[in-house]
Scaffold this motif. Structure first.
Motif, short mmCIF file in Angstrom:
data_model
loop_
_atom_site.label_atom_id
_atom_site.label_comp_id
_atom_site.label_asym_id
_atom_site.label_seq_id
_atom_site.Cartn_x
_atom_site.Cartn_y
_atom_site.Cartn_z
N GLY A 34 1.97 2.50 12.96
CA GLY A 34 0.43 1.78 12.59
C GLY A 34 0.44 1.67 11.31
O GLY A 34 1.44 1.57 10.43
N ASP A 35 -0.91 1.35 10.91
CA ASP A 35 -1.25 1.04 9.70
C ASP A 35 -2.66 1.37 9.25
O ASP A 35 -3.32 1.26 10.00
CB ASP A 35 -1.14 -0.50 9.16
N SER A 36 -2.87 2.14 8.42
CA SER A 36 -4.19 2.47 7.85
C SER A 36 -4.48 1.68 6.68
O SER A 36 -4.85 2.53 5.83
CB SER A 36 -4.35 4.05 7.63
N SER A 37 -4.58 0.63 6.81
CA SER A 37 -4.72 -0.39 5.40
C SER A 37 -6.30 0.39 4.82
O SER A 37 -7.33 0.50 5.43
CB SER A 37 -4.94 -1.59 5.85
N LYS A 63 3.16 -2.92 8.50
CA LYS A 63 2.96 -1.61 8.92
C LYS A 63 3.89 -0.66 8.82
O LYS A 63 4.94 -1.11 8.98
CB LYS A 63 2.17 -1.70 10.53
N ASN A 115 -6.57 -4.27 0.47
CA ASN A 115 -5.65 -5.49 0.69
C ASN A 115 -5.15 -5.79 -0.98
O ASN A 115 -5.50 -6.78 -1.39
CB ASN A 115 -6.18 -6.58 1.10
N ASP A 139 0.04 -2.23 0.37
CA ASP A 139 -1.15 -2.51 1.43
C ASP A 139 -1.56 -4.05 1.44
O ASP A 139 -1.60 -4.59 0.38
CB ASP A 139 -2.18 -1.58 1.17
N ALA A 182 -5.51 -5.33 6.76
CA ALA A 182 -5.56 -4.80 8.19
C ALA A 182 -4.54 -6.14 9.05
O ALA A 182 -5.04 -7.35 8.82
CB ALA A 182 -6.57 -4.80 9.14
N GLY A 183 -3.65 -5.90 9.97
CA GLY A 183 -3.11 -6.65 10.80
C GLY A 183 -1.79 -7.40 9.96
O GLY A 183 -1.01 -8.21 10.35
N GLY A 184 -1.39 -6.76 8.68
CA GLY A 184 -0.26 -7.15 8.15
C GLY A 184 0.87 -6.17 8.41
O GLY A 184 1.34 -5.86 9.30
#
Length: 340
Positions: free
Chosen positions: A166-169, A162, A172, A155, A158-160
């Motif tokens: 999608g991505d459910s970070s 995926k 970080n 992880d 967000a925005g990294g």
């Protein structure tokens, strides 16, 4: 159907076999507390006088200090600081979701190795941490983990990175945990894009981060976190494998810690000489910790293949006293900070 069967088989195998990837938490606590007891009983050989004076000035007894530090060493295995996300779903978890009921170790434990079989890593560390692609003694559990987590990523917020959908970070991990353990080394997020090739930072870097926090603002908790580095005296953590009697050995150490007198003070006293003491103003404890890792790698390999009681007693009476001695050396330096 084949895919469903494969997932079922892998999950079942994990639930049965995946171990706690560290000395057991209670063993970590015992080692830390035994180090304090050794110092108290040997003030002429340790920095106990300064330690006790510094604690008294802060309003703590030595007994309170030992308990709090032991708890800190215990707590590191419970850190909620490492999420791995699914290559397909992008769903991020602290541990295998099917393993929660089995008390299966969190992914944070992948920061608890120092691989003496492979040498320097891509980050520039003299010895790297856990990296499945670099394992030389991988066993069934390592292979199962790599198969289950193939293509999964660390992880990175967000925005990294995926997954396909999608991505459910949730945390970080790359930007916080990995960054804390980086210490100026070379890292980029793509190194952690596939679990089976991810070069986790070694445990001496984890300990160094918390020691820096202690030097900057002394706390019993941060110093306790440092003491989890006694994993370096657990041979599976320096040969680097999650398998090969890993959990069985750790359970044995916990079970026989007192009955086999693994914390024998005379053995601790002798073990002190196997380390180069830290300078009174030392800020980097990693060379000392690596000496501990080098020792367990040299003397402890037999416990990866043997469950013989005599083999285990012999290794236990080597690595546990050295773990306690290593903590004493760190506390000798910590006492200087507490006395300032």
């Amino acid at each position: 159907m084949k895919s469903a069967l494969r997932l079922t088989v892998l999950a079942s195998a994990f639930c049965i076999a995946l171990p706690a990837l560290a000395f057991q938490q209670e063993t970590h606590r015992r080692i830390a507390m035994d180090a304090v007891s050794f110092m108290k009983n040997n003030p002429d050989k340790t920095n106990y006088t300064k330690l006790a004076a510094g604690l008294a000035r802060a309003g703590y007894t030595v007994e309170q200090f030992a308990t709090a530090m032991g708890q800190g060493a215990y707590d590191v295995d419970d850190f909620a600081d490492t999420y791995i996300c699914g290559a397909t779903t992008g769903n991020c978890q602290l541990a295998p979701v099917w393993g929660a009921a089995q008390s299966i170790v969190k992914y944070t434990s992948y920061w608890h190795f120092q691989n003496h079989t492979a040498g320097p890593d891509v980050h520039g560390n003299p010895f790297g941490g856990y990296n499945y692609a670099k394992l030389t003694v991988a066993g069934d559990i390592d292979n199962l983990a790599a198969a289950w987590l193939v293509g999964d990523y660390l992880d990175d917020g967000a925005g990294g990175l995926k997954g396909w959908f999608g991505d459910s970070s949730k945390y970080n991990t790359y930007g916080i945990t990995e960054a804390h353990y980086r210490h100026g080394g070379n890292s980029n997020v793509n190194q952690y894009a596939d679990f089976e090739k991810a070069p986790f930072q070694p445990i001496d870097n984890l300990a160094q981060y918390w020691f820096q926090q202690f030097l900057a603002k002394p706390s019993l908790q941060s110093l306790g976190f440092v003491m989890h580095s006694t994993d370096l005296l657990q041979p599976h953590h320096t040969w680097t494998t999650s398998a090969k009697n890993h959990s069985g050995w750790e359970q044995w150490v916990n079970d026989y810690y007192y009955s086999q007198n693994l914390n024998d003070a005379s053995l601790v006293n002798a073990a002190l000489a196997d380390f180069n003491p830290l300078a009174a103003n030392a800020t980097d404890i990693r060379p000392l910790l690596t000496e501990g890792g080098t020792y367990s790698y040299r003397v402890g390999g037999i416990v990866l293949s043997s469950t013989d009681q005599n083999d285990r007693v012999r290794v236990g009476k080597q690595v546990v006293p050295h773990a306690i001695a290593m903590v004493v050396h760190v506390l000798n330096r910590a006492a200087e900070r507490l006395s300032n």
